[in-house]
Write a protein that holds these residues in place. Sequence first.
Motif, mmCIF file in Angstrom:
data_model
loop_
_atom_site.group_PDB
_atom_site.id
_atom_site.type_symbol
_atom_site.label_atom_id
_atom_site.label_comp_id
_atom_site.label_asym_id
_atom_site.label_seq_id
_atom_site.Cartn_x
_atom_site.Cartn_y
_atom_site.Cartn_z
ATOM 1 N N UNK A 1 -13.552 7.496 -45.211
ATOM 2 C CA UNK A 1 -12.867 7.061 -46.422
ATOM 3 C C UNK A 1 -12.836 8.192 -47.449
ATOM 4 N N UNK A 2 -11.860 8.128 -48.348
ATOM 5 C CA UNK A 2 -11.743 9.169 -49.367
ATOM 6 C C UNK A 2 -12.736 8.956 -50.505
ATOM 7 N N UNK A 3 -13.019 7.694 -50.825
ATOM 8 C CA UNK A 3 -13.915 7.384 -51.940
ATOM 9 C C UNK A 3 -14.966 6.372 -51.472
ATOM 10 N N UNK A 4 -16.010 6.839 -50.777
ATOM 11 C CA UNK A 4 -17.007 5.927 -50.218
ATOM 12 C C UNK A 4 -17.672 5.025 -51.254
ATOM 13 N N UNK A 5 -17.954 5.542 -52.436
ATOM 14 C CA UNK A 5 -18.611 4.715 -53.444
ATOM 15 C C UNK A 5 -17.711 3.559 -53.879
ATOM 16 N N UNK A 6 -16.439 3.822 -54.079
ATOM 17 C CA UNK A 6 -15.519 2.763 -54.475
ATOM 18 C C UNK A 6 -15.378 1.724 -53.368
ATOM 19 N N UNK A 7 -15.345 2.179 -52.127
ATOM 20 C CA UNK A 7 -15.267 1.246 -50.997
ATOM 21 C C UNK A 7 -16.493 0.343 -50.968
ATOM 22 N N UNK A 8 -17.681 0.926 -51.157
ATOM 23 C CA UNK A 8 -18.907 0.122 -51.169
ATOM 24 C C UNK A 8 -18.908 -0.879 -52.317
ATOM 25 N N UNK A 9 -18.441 -0.466 -53.475
ATOM 26 C CA UNK A 9 -18.409 -1.377 -54.618
ATOM 27 C C UNK A 9 -17.432 -2.532 -54.389
ATOM 28 N N UNK A 10 -16.332 -2.253 -53.733
ATOM 29 C CA UNK A 10 -15.395 -3.337 -53.413
ATOM 30 C C UNK A 10 -16.008 -4.284 -52.379
ATOM 31 N N UNK A 11 -16.698 -3.738 -51.389
ATOM 32 C CA UNK A 11 -17.392 -4.580 -50.407
ATOM 33 C C UNK A 11 -18.434 -5.454 -51.099
#
Length: 210
Positions: free
Chosen positions: A95-105
Amino acid sequence: MSNAASTRADHEIIINAVPQGARVLDVGCGDGVLLKRLKQERNAIVRGMELSQAGVNACVAKGLSVVQGDADLDLALYPDDSFDIVVLSRTIQATRKPEMVLKQMHRIGAKAVVSLPNFGFWQVRLSLLLNGRMPVTQGLPDSWHETENLHLCTLLDFDDLAKQSGFDLESVTRIAAGKASAPSRATSNVLNWLSEEAVFVLKRAWMPTR
Protein backbone atom coordinates in the motif's frame (compact mmCIF):
# COMPACT_ATOMS: atom_id res chain seq x y z
CA MET A 1 -8.10 -28.03 0.47
CA SER A 2 -6.11 -27.03 -2.59
CA ASN A 3 -2.33 -27.27 -2.72
CA ALA A 4 -2.19 -23.49 -3.14
CA ALA A 5 -4.13 -22.95 0.06
CA SER A 6 -2.08 -25.50 2.00
CA THR A 7 1.14 -23.60 1.25
CA ARG A 8 -0.12 -20.44 2.92
CA ALA A 9 0.69 -20.81 6.60
CA ASP A 10 -0.70 -17.33 7.23
CA HIS A 11 -4.10 -18.44 5.92
CA GLU A 12 -4.31 -21.17 8.57
CA ILE A 13 -3.56 -18.66 11.33
CA ILE A 14 -6.05 -16.14 9.96
CA ILE A 15 -8.81 -18.74 9.73
CA ASN A 16 -8.22 -19.80 13.34
CA ALA A 17 -8.43 -16.14 14.43
CA VAL A 18 -11.91 -15.67 12.94
CA PRO A 19 -14.88 -16.65 15.16
CA GLN A 20 -17.78 -18.62 13.76
CA GLY A 21 -20.27 -16.41 11.94
CA ALA A 22 -18.09 -13.28 12.00
CA ARG A 23 -18.52 -10.48 9.47
CA VAL A 24 -15.21 -10.36 7.58
CA LEU A 25 -13.73 -8.00 5.02
CA ASP A 26 -10.62 -9.32 3.22
CA VAL A 27 -8.70 -6.39 1.75
CA GLY A 28 -6.51 -7.42 -1.17
CA CYS A 29 -8.27 -10.78 -1.31
CA GLY A 30 -6.53 -11.98 -4.49
CA ASP A 31 -8.24 -14.95 -6.08
CA GLY A 32 -10.53 -15.50 -3.08
CA VAL A 33 -8.98 -18.71 -1.71
CA LEU A 34 -8.94 -17.38 1.85
CA LEU A 35 -12.43 -15.85 1.58
CA LYS A 36 -13.88 -19.13 0.36
CA ARG A 37 -12.30 -21.05 3.23
CA LEU A 38 -13.56 -18.52 5.78
CA LYS A 39 -17.05 -18.91 4.38
CA GLN A 40 -16.90 -22.71 4.37
CA GLU A 41 -14.92 -23.41 7.56
CA ARG A 42 -15.98 -20.52 9.81
CA ASN A 43 -19.45 -19.83 8.40
CA ALA A 44 -18.29 -16.24 8.10
CA ILE A 45 -20.22 -13.52 6.30
CA VAL A 46 -17.47 -12.57 3.86
CA ARG A 47 -16.81 -9.61 1.63
CA GLY A 48 -13.68 -8.82 -0.36
CA MET A 49 -11.83 -5.93 -1.96
CA GLU A 50 -9.29 -6.59 -4.71
CA LEU A 51 -7.36 -4.21 -6.94
CA SER A 52 -6.84 -6.49 -9.94
CA GLN A 53 -9.65 -7.32 -12.34
CA ALA A 54 -8.29 -10.85 -12.71
CA GLY A 55 -8.57 -11.35 -8.96
CA VAL A 56 -12.12 -10.01 -8.88
CA ASN A 57 -13.09 -12.32 -11.73
CA ALA A 58 -11.61 -15.33 -9.92
CA CYS A 59 -13.54 -14.45 -6.77
CA VAL A 60 -16.82 -14.00 -8.61
CA ALA A 61 -16.29 -17.37 -10.28
CA LYS A 62 -16.13 -18.86 -6.76
CA GLY A 63 -19.46 -17.24 -5.90
CA LEU A 64 -17.89 -14.64 -3.58
CA SER A 65 -19.00 -11.05 -3.00
CA VAL A 66 -15.99 -8.96 -4.02
CA VAL A 67 -15.60 -5.40 -5.30
CA GLN A 68 -12.73 -3.95 -7.26
CA GLY A 69 -11.05 -1.30 -5.14
CA ASP A 70 -7.85 0.27 -3.89
CA ALA A 71 -7.15 -0.09 -0.16
CA ASP A 72 -5.48 3.32 -0.08
CA LEU A 73 -8.62 5.04 -1.37
CA ASP A 74 -11.74 2.92 -1.07
CA LEU A 75 -11.76 1.73 2.55
CA ALA A 76 -13.02 5.21 3.37
CA LEU A 77 -16.32 4.30 1.67
CA TYR A 78 -17.25 1.75 4.36
CA PRO A 79 -19.28 2.94 7.39
CA ASP A 80 -17.92 2.66 10.93
CA ASP A 81 -18.11 -0.82 12.46
CA SER A 82 -19.18 -2.49 9.21
CA PHE A 83 -17.29 -5.68 10.08
CA ASP A 84 -16.16 -7.73 13.05
CA ILE A 85 -12.74 -8.44 11.51
CA VAL A 86 -10.78 -6.84 8.68
CA VAL A 87 -8.10 -9.05 7.09
CA LEU A 88 -5.02 -7.83 5.25
CA SER A 89 -2.84 -10.75 4.14
CA ARG A 90 0.54 -9.98 2.56
CA THR A 91 -0.79 -6.63 1.37
CA ILE A 92 0.15 -3.88 3.86
CA GLN A 93 3.67 -3.56 2.41
CA ALA A 94 2.20 -2.92 -1.07
CA THR A 95 0.00 0.00 0.00
CA ARG A 96 1.06 3.60 -0.54
CA LYS A 97 -0.06 4.83 2.89
CA PRO A 98 0.07 1.93 5.39
CA GLU A 99 -0.84 4.08 8.39
CA MET A 100 -3.98 5.43 6.72
CA VAL A 101 -4.97 1.91 5.67
CA LEU A 102 -4.59 0.67 9.26
CA LYS A 103 -6.62 3.58 10.60
CA GLN A 104 -9.42 2.85 8.15
CA MET A 105 -9.35 -0.84 9.15
CA HIS A 106 -9.50 0.27 12.80
CA ARG A 107 -12.56 2.39 12.03
CA ILE A 108 -14.56 -0.22 10.14
CA GLY A 109 -13.71 -3.31 12.23
CA ALA A 110 -13.22 -4.02 15.93
CA LYS A 111 -10.34 -6.38 15.08
CA ALA A 112 -7.75 -6.65 12.34
CA VAL A 113 -5.64 -9.59 11.22
CA VAL A 114 -2.53 -8.64 9.25
CA SER A 115 0.12 -10.91 7.74
CA LEU A 116 3.32 -9.46 6.32
CA PRO A 117 6.89 -10.36 5.33
CA ASN A 118 9.57 -9.39 7.85
CA PHE A 119 12.56 -7.38 6.67
CA GLY A 120 14.13 -8.01 10.10
CA PHE A 121 14.46 -11.78 9.47
CA TRP A 122 18.01 -12.99 10.09
CA GLN A 123 18.49 -14.32 6.55
CA VAL A 124 17.47 -10.95 5.12
CA ARG A 125 19.90 -9.13 7.40
CA LEU A 126 22.73 -11.56 6.63
CA SER A 127 22.14 -11.40 2.89
CA LEU A 128 22.22 -7.61 2.94
CA LEU A 129 25.35 -7.61 5.14
CA LEU A 130 27.32 -10.12 3.09
CA ASN A 131 26.16 -9.30 -0.44
CA GLY A 132 25.41 -5.60 -0.17
CA ARG A 133 22.30 -6.03 -2.30
CA MET A 134 18.58 -6.13 -1.65
CA PRO A 135 17.85 -9.71 -0.55
CA VAL A 136 15.73 -12.25 -2.42
CA THR A 137 14.27 -14.89 -0.11
CA GLN A 138 11.25 -17.19 0.09
CA GLY A 139 9.35 -14.45 1.90
CA LEU A 140 10.63 -11.70 -0.43
CA PRO A 141 10.93 -13.58 -3.74
CA ASP A 142 11.11 -10.69 -6.23
CA SER A 143 14.05 -8.56 -7.23
CA TRP A 144 13.93 -4.98 -5.95
CA HIS A 145 12.91 -3.56 -9.36
CA GLU A 146 10.14 -6.12 -9.89
CA THR A 147 8.52 -6.24 -6.46
CA GLU A 148 5.13 -4.72 -5.68
CA ASN A 149 6.34 -3.97 -2.16
CA LEU A 150 6.56 -0.25 -1.43
CA HIS A 151 7.05 -0.14 2.34
CA LEU A 152 9.03 -3.07 3.71
CA CYS A 153 9.33 -3.11 7.49
CA THR A 154 10.35 -5.26 10.42
CA LEU A 155 7.93 -6.74 12.94
CA LEU A 156 8.99 -4.12 15.49
CA ASP A 157 8.25 -1.35 12.98
CA PHE A 158 4.78 -2.73 12.26
CA ASP A 159 4.03 -3.22 15.95
CA ASP A 160 4.81 0.47 16.55
CA LEU A 161 2.60 1.56 13.64
CA ALA A 162 -0.32 -0.60 14.80
CA LYS A 163 -0.18 1.00 18.25
CA GLN A 164 -0.02 4.48 16.70
CA SER A 165 -3.11 3.57 14.68
CA GLY A 166 -5.17 2.72 17.76
CA PHE A 167 -4.67 -1.03 18.09
CA ASP A 168 -3.56 -3.27 20.92
CA LEU A 169 -1.71 -6.46 20.09
CA GLU A 170 -3.73 -9.58 20.88
CA SER A 171 -1.18 -12.01 19.43
CA VAL A 172 1.63 -12.33 16.91
CA THR A 173 2.53 -15.65 15.29
CA ARG A 174 5.93 -16.32 13.76
CA ILE A 175 6.25 -18.11 10.40
CA ALA A 176 9.56 -19.46 9.07
CA ALA A 177 10.13 -21.96 6.28
CA GLY A 178 6.36 -22.17 5.82
CA LYS A 179 5.73 -23.33 9.39
CA ALA A 180 4.03 -21.40 12.17
CA SER A 181 5.13 -21.30 15.79
CA ALA A 182 2.92 -20.86 18.84
CA PRO A 183 1.42 -17.35 19.09
CA SER A 184 3.08 -14.79 21.32
CA ARG A 185 1.51 -11.92 23.23
CA ALA A 186 4.34 -9.50 22.46
CA THR A 187 6.73 -8.61 19.65
CA SER A 188 10.34 -9.07 20.76
CA ASN A 189 13.80 -8.72 19.25
CA VAL A 190 14.09 -12.51 19.18
CA LEU A 191 10.77 -12.87 17.37
CA ASN A 192 11.83 -10.17 14.93
CA TRP A 193 15.09 -12.01 14.25
CA LEU A 194 13.52 -15.45 13.71
CA SER A 195 10.35 -14.61 11.73
CA GLU A 196 10.35 -14.80 7.95
CA GLU A 197 6.81 -13.47 8.11
CA ALA A 198 4.22 -13.05 10.85
CA VAL A 199 0.51 -12.72 11.49
CA PHE A 200 -0.69 -9.98 13.85
CA VAL A 201 -4.09 -10.19 15.51
CA LEU A 202 -5.02 -6.67 16.60
CA LYS A 203 -7.92 -5.32 18.61
CA ARG A 204 -9.22 -1.79 18.80
CA ALA A 205 -7.81 0.06 21.80
CA TRP A 206 -8.71 3.69 21.24
CA MET A 207 -9.96 5.96 18.49
CA PRO A 208 -7.12 7.94 16.88
CA THR A 209 -7.62 11.42 15.47
CA ARG A 210 -8.20 11.24 11.72
